[in-house]
Design an enzyme around this catalytic site. Structure first.
Site, mmCIF file in Angstrom:
data_model
loop_
_atom_site.group_PDB
_atom_site.id
_atom_site.type_symbol
_atom_site.label_atom_id
_atom_site.label_comp_id
_atom_site.label_asym_id
_atom_site.label_seq_id
_atom_site.Cartn_x
_atom_site.Cartn_y
_atom_site.Cartn_z
ATOM 1 N N HIS A 37 0.840 -1.207 0.000
ATOM 2 C CA HIS A 37 0.000 0.000 0.000
ATOM 3 C C HIS A 37 0.874 1.255 0.000
ATOM 4 O O HIS A 37 0.562 2.244 -0.660
ATOM 5 C CB HIS A 37 -0.892 0.036 1.242
ATOM 6 N N GLN A 61 -18.178 -6.903 -1.070
ATOM 7 C CA GLN A 61 -17.293 -7.644 -1.977
ATOM 8 C C GLN A 61 -16.829 -8.962 -1.373
ATOM 9 O O GLN A 61 -16.040 -9.680 -1.965
ATOM 10 C CB GLN A 61 -16.111 -6.792 -2.413
ATOM 11 N N ASP A 154 -3.967 -7.254 -7.914
ATOM 12 C CA ASP A 154 -5.384 -7.532 -8.192
ATOM 13 C C ASP A 154 -5.644 -7.142 -9.645
ATOM 14 O O ASP A 154 -6.319 -6.143 -9.939
ATOM 15 C CB ASP A 154 -6.266 -6.737 -7.238
ATOM 16 N N GLN A 157 -9.251 -6.852 -10.975
ATOM 17 C CA GLN A 157 -9.868 -5.653 -10.384
ATOM 18 C C GLN A 157 -9.385 -4.406 -11.125
ATOM 19 O O GLN A 157 -10.184 -3.517 -11.456
ATOM 20 C CB GLN A 157 -9.481 -5.575 -8.898
ATOM 21 N N SER A 189 0.387 -9.174 0.706
ATOM 22 C CA SER A 189 -1.074 -9.196 0.793
ATOM 23 C C SER A 189 -1.456 -9.125 2.267
ATOM 24 O O SER A 189 -0.749 -9.686 3.120
ATOM 25 C CB SER A 189 -1.606 -10.507 0.196
ATOM 26 N N SER A 190 -2.563 -8.453 2.537
ATOM 27 C CA SER A 190 -3.032 -8.393 3.929
ATOM 28 C C SER A 190 -3.379 -9.790 4.431
ATOM 29 O O SER A 190 -3.449 -10.032 5.634
ATOM 30 C CB SER A 190 -4.265 -7.494 4.028
ATOM 31 N N ARG A 191 -3.620 -10.718 3.503
ATOM 32 C CA ARG A 191 -4.019 -12.075 3.915
ATOM 33 C C ARG A 191 -2.813 -12.963 4.240
ATOM 34 O O ARG A 191 -2.986 -14.068 4.764
ATOM 35 C CB ARG A 191 -4.879 -12.735 2.835
HETATM 36 O O1 PAF Z 1 -8.208 -3.686 -3.484
HETATM 37 C C1 PAF Z 1 -8.855 -3.395 -2.456
HETATM 38 O O2 PAF Z 1 -8.297 -3.210 -1.365
HETATM 39 C C2 PAF Z 1 -10.374 -3.258 -2.545
HETATM 40 O O3 PAF Z 1 -10.912 -4.179 -3.426
HETATM 41 C C3 PAF Z 1 -10.815 -1.829 -2.885
HETATM 42 C C4 PAF Z 1 -10.356 -1.406 -4.269
HETATM 43 C C5 PAF Z 1 -10.285 -0.855 -1.850
HETATM 44 C C6 PAF Z 1 -12.359 -1.754 -2.891
HETATM 45 O O4 PAF Z 1 -12.882 -2.102 -1.663
#
Ligand code: PAF
Length: 292
Positions: A37, A61, A154, A157, A189-191
Site C-alpha cells: 500500500h 465484496q 489484483d 480488479q 497481501s493483507s491475507r
Molecule cells: O483492493 C482493495 O483493497 C479493494 O478491493 C478496494 C479497491 C479498496 C475496494 O474495496
C-alpha cells in the site's frame, strides 16, 4: 493529516481542494496497510498534489463464508504508518452505515460488470466485482479524485476499474502499480498474516508459477495449454497448495486464450488456497513479435 468519517465532509474537502486548483489522487484500501500500500501512495504522488487514502472494509465484496469478519481492522496502526510515511493529506474512513445508508441489504441500485468478471477470480467469487465496482464508484463520488491508484496484484480488479472509469464517464485516471514482493517473491497481501510458517514457505510457488509462464511467453511459447500445465506443475510442488485456477487471458477482455498471437498482451494468473487462505498472483507479459 486529517481523518474524515463522513461522505459530506469528504466531498466538501475535495470540492475546496479542487477550487484551490489542486489535483486530487485517491488510494483506495481496505486498511491493514503494508509495504504494498505504501508503494501505491508513493506512486500516487506523481498523479496528484492532494492525497486521500480511503480505509474501508467493504462488506459487499465478500461472499458468504469469506473472511469479512476476520479481515484485519487496525485504523490506529494504519494512521500511524501513514503519519510516518508523510505526505498524505486525508484518511477517509467511513462506517458501513455511511457507505450503505440503511444497510447493504437495503441497497437497490448497484454498478454491475459484464463479461469481465466471467473468468479468473470473478468465476469463483460471484458478486465480488459488483461489490468492488459499486464501492469504488461511491469512493469516486465521495473523494472526487482526478486519479486513483490500485495495485496490479489484483489484476482483474484493475482492468475492471479502468473500465468503470471509462464506461461510466468518471474521467478518473486509473493508475496501476506493480506488485511489491517479499525477497523470495511472495506478493505482499493483507491475507499473508493468516499463513502458518509451513504454508508461508510453500506460498512462494505462486510467484514461481507466474514467473515461469512469463518467461515462456517471452521466449515465444504460444500454446496456452503448455503454459497452464507449467504453472500447475510448479504449484504442484507445494503439498498444501490447493489450486483454484491457473489461466492465461487477454489483458483487455480477460477472455482465456488457446493460443497467444505475436505481440499480444496477456495475463498469466493463479489463485491458490492454503487451508482457508486464498492467495492470488499474476504476471502481465507481451508476446514477442507483432511488428512495431
Ligand atoms: O483492493 C482493495 O483493497 C479493494 O478491493 C478496494 C479497491 C479498496 C475496494 O474495496
Amino acid at each position: 493529516m486529517e481523518l474524515i468519517r463522513t461522505v459530506k465532509a469528504m466531498q466538501a474537502r475535495a470540492d475546496a481542494r479542487r477550487r484551490a486548483g489542486q489535483t486530487l489522487a485517491l488510494i483506495p484500501t481496505m486498511g491493514a496497510l503494508h509495504a504494498g500500500h505504501l508503494a501505491l501512495i508513493e506512486a500516487a504522488r506523481a498523479h496528484g498534489d492532494h492525497l486521500t487514502v480511503s480505509v474501508f472494509v467493504n462488506p459487499t465484496q465478500f461472499g458468504p463464508g469469506e473472511d469479512f469478519d476476520q479481515y484485519p481492522r487496525r485504523l490506529e496502526q494504519d494512521m500511524k504508518a501513514l503519519e510516518d510515511l508523510g505526505g498524505v493529506d486525508v484518511v477517509f474512513a467511513p462506517s458501513v452505515e455511511e457507505m450503505y445508508p440503511g444497510g447493504q441489504d437495503r441497497q437497490r441500485v448497484w454498478v454491475d460488470v459484464e463479461q469481465l468478471d466471467a473468468h479468473l477470480c470473478g468465476r469463483y467469487r460471484p458478486g465480488h466485482f459488483k461489490g468492488v465496482v459499486t464501492v469504488v464508484a461511491k469512493l469516486f463520488l465521495s473523494c472526487k479524485p482526478h486519479a486513483a491508484v490500485f495495485g496490479l496484484k489484483d489484476a482483474q480488479q484493475f482492468v475492471i476499474l479502468r473500465r468503470l472509469s471509462r464506461d461510466l464517464l468518471f474521467g478518473v485516471e486509473v493508475v496501476g502499480v506493480p506488485t511489491v514482493r517479499e525477497p523470495d517473491g511472495l506478493a505482499l497481501s493483507s491475507r499473508n498474516v493468516y499463513l502458518s510458517p509451513a504454508q508461508r514457505a510453500q506460498a512462494v510457488v505462486l510467484s514461481q508459477a507466474v514467473t515461469a509462464a512469463r518467461r515462456l511467453v517471452e521466449q515465444g511459447e504460444q500454446r496456452v495449454e503448455g503454459l497452464v500445465q507449467t504453472m500447475l506443475n510448479v504449484m504442484g510442488q507445494a503439498p498444501d497448495a490447493h489450486v483454484q485456477y491457473a489461466e492465461v487471458v487477454d489483458v483487455e477482455t480477460l477472455q482465456p486464450l488457446d493460443r497467444i498471437a505475436p505481440g499480444q498482451d496477456v495475463l498469466a494468473a493463479v489463485a491458490v488456497f492454503f487451508g482457508k487462505t486464498r492467495l492470488i498472483d499474476n504476471a502481465f507479459v507481451r508476446a514477442p513479435g507483432g511488428g512495431v
